[in-house]
Design a protein around this motif. Structure first.
Motif, mmCIF file in Angstrom:
data_model
loop_
_atom_site.group_PDB
_atom_site.id
_atom_site.type_symbol
_atom_site.label_atom_id
_atom_site.label_comp_id
_atom_site.label_asym_id
_atom_site.label_seq_id
_atom_site.Cartn_x
_atom_site.Cartn_y
_atom_site.Cartn_z
ATOM 1 N N SER A 166 13.292 10.833 0.712
ATOM 2 C CA SER A 166 12.935 10.809 2.057
ATOM 3 C C SER A 166 12.186 10.239 2.937
ATOM 4 O O SER A 166 11.286 10.227 1.949
ATOM 5 C CB SER A 166 13.488 11.733 2.835
ATOM 6 N N PHE A 167 12.307 9.964 4.290
ATOM 7 C CA PHE A 167 11.124 9.328 4.887
ATOM 8 C C PHE A 167 9.721 10.144 4.354
ATOM 9 O O PHE A 167 8.810 9.634 4.895
ATOM 10 C CB PHE A 167 11.308 8.790 5.992
ATOM 11 N N MET A 168 9.619 11.589 4.186
ATOM 12 C CA MET A 168 8.847 12.076 3.812
ATOM 13 C C MET A 168 7.612 11.649 3.089
ATOM 14 O O MET A 168 6.407 11.783 3.058
ATOM 15 C CB MET A 168 9.019 13.741 4.132
ATOM 16 N N ARG B 208 -2.761 9.317 3.941
ATOM 17 C CA ARG B 208 -2.962 8.319 4.115
ATOM 18 C C ARG B 208 -2.562 7.512 4.853
ATOM 19 O O ARG B 208 -3.002 6.006 5.021
ATOM 20 C CB ARG B 208 -1.997 8.225 2.628
ATOM 21 N N ARG B 209 -1.574 7.712 5.828
ATOM 22 C CA ARG B 209 -1.763 7.127 6.903
ATOM 23 C C ARG B 209 -1.585 8.173 8.284
ATOM 24 O O ARG B 209 -1.669 9.060 7.983
ATOM 25 C CB ARG B 209 0.184 7.040 7.288
ATOM 26 N N ASP C 190 0.506 11.496 8.995
ATOM 27 C CA ASP C 190 0.968 12.423 7.441
ATOM 28 C C ASP C 190 0.017 13.847 7.442
ATOM 29 O O ASP C 190 -1.101 14.360 8.376
ATOM 30 C CB ASP C 190 0.161 11.256 6.802
ATOM 31 N N ASP D 297 9.200 5.604 -7.026
ATOM 32 C CA ASP D 297 9.030 6.024 -8.442
ATOM 33 C C ASP D 297 9.285 7.568 -8.855
ATOM 34 O O ASP D 297 10.148 8.133 -7.744
ATOM 35 C CB ASP D 297 6.896 7.303 -7.583
ATOM 36 N N TYR D 298 9.464 7.501 -9.472
ATOM 37 C CA TYR D 298 10.724 8.537 -10.698
ATOM 38 C C TYR D 298 10.061 9.569 -11.511
ATOM 39 O O TYR D 298 8.877 8.856 -11.970
ATOM 40 C CB TYR D 298 11.313 7.930 -11.496
ATOM 41 N N ASP D 299 9.986 10.965 -12.515
ATOM 42 C CA ASP D 299 9.260 11.775 -12.635
ATOM 43 C C ASP D 299 9.618 11.366 -13.920
ATOM 44 O O ASP D 299 10.816 10.094 -14.147
ATOM 45 C CB ASP D 299 9.476 12.659 -12.240
ATOM 46 N N ARG E 238 1.303 13.879 -10.428
ATOM 47 C CA ARG E 238 1.591 12.672 -10.644
ATOM 48 C C ARG E 238 1.112 11.464 -9.974
ATOM 49 O O ARG E 238 0.649 10.514 -9.710
ATOM 50 C CB ARG E 238 3.563 12.391 -11.057
ATOM 51 N N PHE F 18 18.000 19.778 5.191
ATOM 52 C CA PHE F 18 18.110 19.712 3.603
ATOM 53 C C PHE F 18 19.005 20.973 2.893
ATOM 54 O O PHE F 18 18.715 20.776 1.612
ATOM 55 C CB PHE F 18 16.664 19.574 3.077
ATOM 56 N N LEU G 135 0.910 -0.715 0.186
ATOM 57 C CA LEU G 135 0.125 -0.260 0.285
ATOM 58 C C LEU G 135 0.536 0.948 0.638
ATOM 59 O O LEU G 135 -0.042 2.403 -0.885
ATOM 60 C CB LEU G 135 -1.097 -0.130 1.467
ATOM 61 N N TYR G 136 1.849 1.306 0.605
ATOM 62 C CA TYR G 136 2.706 2.405 0.816
ATOM 63 C C TYR G 136 4.134 2.779 0.016
ATOM 64 O O TYR G 136 4.606 3.520 -0.203
ATOM 65 C CB TYR G 136 2.666 2.632 2.368
ATOM 66 N N LEU H 29 6.871 6.203 1.893
ATOM 67 C CA LEU H 29 6.261 6.764 3.691
ATOM 68 C C LEU H 29 6.464 4.691 3.562
ATOM 69 O O LEU H 29 5.737 3.465 3.104
ATOM 70 C CB LEU H 29 4.519 6.318 3.082
ATOM 71 N N CYS H 30 6.695 4.697 5.101
ATOM 72 C CA CYS H 30 6.718 2.872 5.221
ATOM 73 C C CYS H 30 5.477 3.291 6.411
ATOM 74 O O CYS H 30 4.863 4.166 6.761
ATOM 75 C CB CYS H 30 8.366 3.016 6.435
ATOM 76 N N HIS I 191 6.837 3.178 -2.553
ATOM 77 C CA HIS I 191 6.919 3.468 -4.194
ATOM 78 C C HIS I 191 7.943 3.980 -4.557
ATOM 79 O O HIS I 191 8.377 4.998 -3.926
ATOM 80 C CB HIS I 191 5.131 3.864 -3.882
#
Lengths: 148, 272
Positions: free
Chosen positions: A68-70, B188-189, B192, A57-59, B240, B43, A52-53, A73-74, A55
């Protein structure tokens, strides 16, 4: 192994939640049943992450969107469902103690069980889940017949 | 990840804070709870030459009740608002919103002023303050001014706060005694940032209401139509991960649920 997932989808938000989960795995002769239980529980939550979380993903420019973990999603304890865990003990003829591996197989079984549950929940829409993670946008597309 | 080097100042009172802003305003950032600023510095999204830590300026942390309003100091932690019995009783909408801010560990450090100054579009307080008509007291070496939250927030991550200015406090008008309110958020979580959030206040005794609603009972159908009309007027950008159509669905869901819940609460309190 046998896994069962109970998944709820809010049709007004397209957000899936795993409410309950049952797993029975063949671990051979268990050496420490409590430890196996912990491994299986952790593996289930890991599997929920994959389903479910989590991912990568690349643009379109090849930029990693979850760096980052922002953004990557874990699942946390709040996303962990109530679990029923049992073991099927059939000793292995190939190891000295009759034991087999345990825990990590949930990374395979949980995504399959959860994807099947989502397909079942969306059966009226003839949804076919062919990719992971099952994001809210993916469910929204299935509910609305929107092409990717 | 480590921040770029910076000079660190820790004023102990408002006078020292004002003089630090007079000297370094344009090069400085104010550190309150640090729940957004510190990750942004790590960052290197922001690289302030000077960091002014206002955690020692204790006079900025308070919750004070006036007859028709509550005043909240900029350094007041989210957890203080979340735990206040008086806020739960007299400002239930604020209490409900605070419970949605990230996780408890973040709420223990994060501050009202920090959230408002950042004006992050997915954060709870900026949206709530605009909804409730909050007024912000801003101070600088040049003096003091008061602006409404809707004037203060220009757009996402954009405010009218000047380089040498700090948020002193916010004044939130009390809700009418028999109004019902609700805060609804979708993420979603747990904990969040919101994908969509809505706050609603329904006052069945109000003398001024939207033309479309005047004199009508808050039926589900009426609220639904109103919500959809409002959403049509919002500019929604898709990306996206979250296409525009999906975001519109979320907006109508949170708005309808907020209106339904607030209306039900108002009905329950209404004396027929």
């Amino acid at each position: 192994m046998a896994d069962l997932a109970l998944v709820e989808i809010d049709p007004k938000t397209c957000i899936p939640r795993v409410l309950r989960y049952a797993a029975v795995h063949d671990v051979g002769r268990p050496i420490n049943p409590q430890l196996i239980r912990g491994q299986v529980a952790g593996g289930i939550v890991h599997g929920i992450g994959g389903a479910l979380y989590e991912h990568c993903d690349y643009d379109d420019d090849g930029e990693m969107l979850a760096a980052s973990f922002m953004d990557y999603l874990c699942p946390t304890t709040a996303e962990a469902p109530r679990m029923a865990i049992d073991h099927h003990d059939s000793p292995s003829p190939f190891s000295a103690l009759g034991s087999k591996g345990a825990g990590e197989n949930c990374a395979m079984s949980a995504p399959a069980a959860i994807a099947s549950a989502v397909e079942d929940a969306l059966r009226d829409y003839r949804a076919a889940i062919t990719e992971l993670p099952i994001t809210p946008a993916l469910i929204w597309r299935e509910l609305n017949g929107v092409a990717r | 990840m480590k921040p770029a080097s910076f000079r660190y100042l820790a004023p102990r009172d408002e006078a020292e804070l004002v003089s630090a802003l007079r000297e370094y305003g344009g090069d400085a950032r104010l550190l309150a709870g640090g729940q957004s600023l510190v990750p942004m510095m790590n960052f290197r999204v922001v690289t302030p030459a000077v960091l002014i830590d206002i955690n020692g300026v204790r006079t900025l942390s308070f919750v004070e009740w006036r007859s028709e309003a509550v005043e909240i100091g900029a350094l007041t932690r989210h957890a203080m608002l979340e735990d206040s019995k008086e806020i739960a009783e007299r400002m239930p909408l604020l209490a409900a919103a605070m419970g949605q801010v990230a996780h408890r560990a973040v709420r223990n450090r994060g501050t009202m002023g920090g959230s408002i100054a950042l004006a992050y579009p997915a954060a709870e307080l900026p949206m709530l303050f605009v909804t409730l008509g909050a007024e912000l007291r801003l101070r600088s070496p040049r003096g003091e001014r008061c602006v409404s939250a809707s004037e203060f927030i220009v757009g996402p991550l954009d405010t009218v706060l000047a380089d040498d200015e700090f948020i002193h406090s916010a004044r939130l008008p009390a809700l009418p005694p028999r109004a019902g309110s609700a805060f609804i958020e979708v993420s979603r979580r747990h904990g969040d940032f919101a994908l969509a959030a809505a706050a609603a206040v329904v006052d069945l005794d109000a003398s001024e209401v939207e033309g479309a609603l005047m004199g009508q009972a808050p039926t589900k159908r009426l609220l639904e139509d109103t919500a959809l009309a409002v959403i049509d007027s919002i500019e929604v950008e898709g990306d996206r991960q979250y296409p525009a159509g999906y975001r519109r669905l979320l907006l109508s869901t949170v708005l309808q649920r907020a209106l339904d819940t607030a209306a039900a609460r108002a009905e329950a309190r209404h004396v027929h």
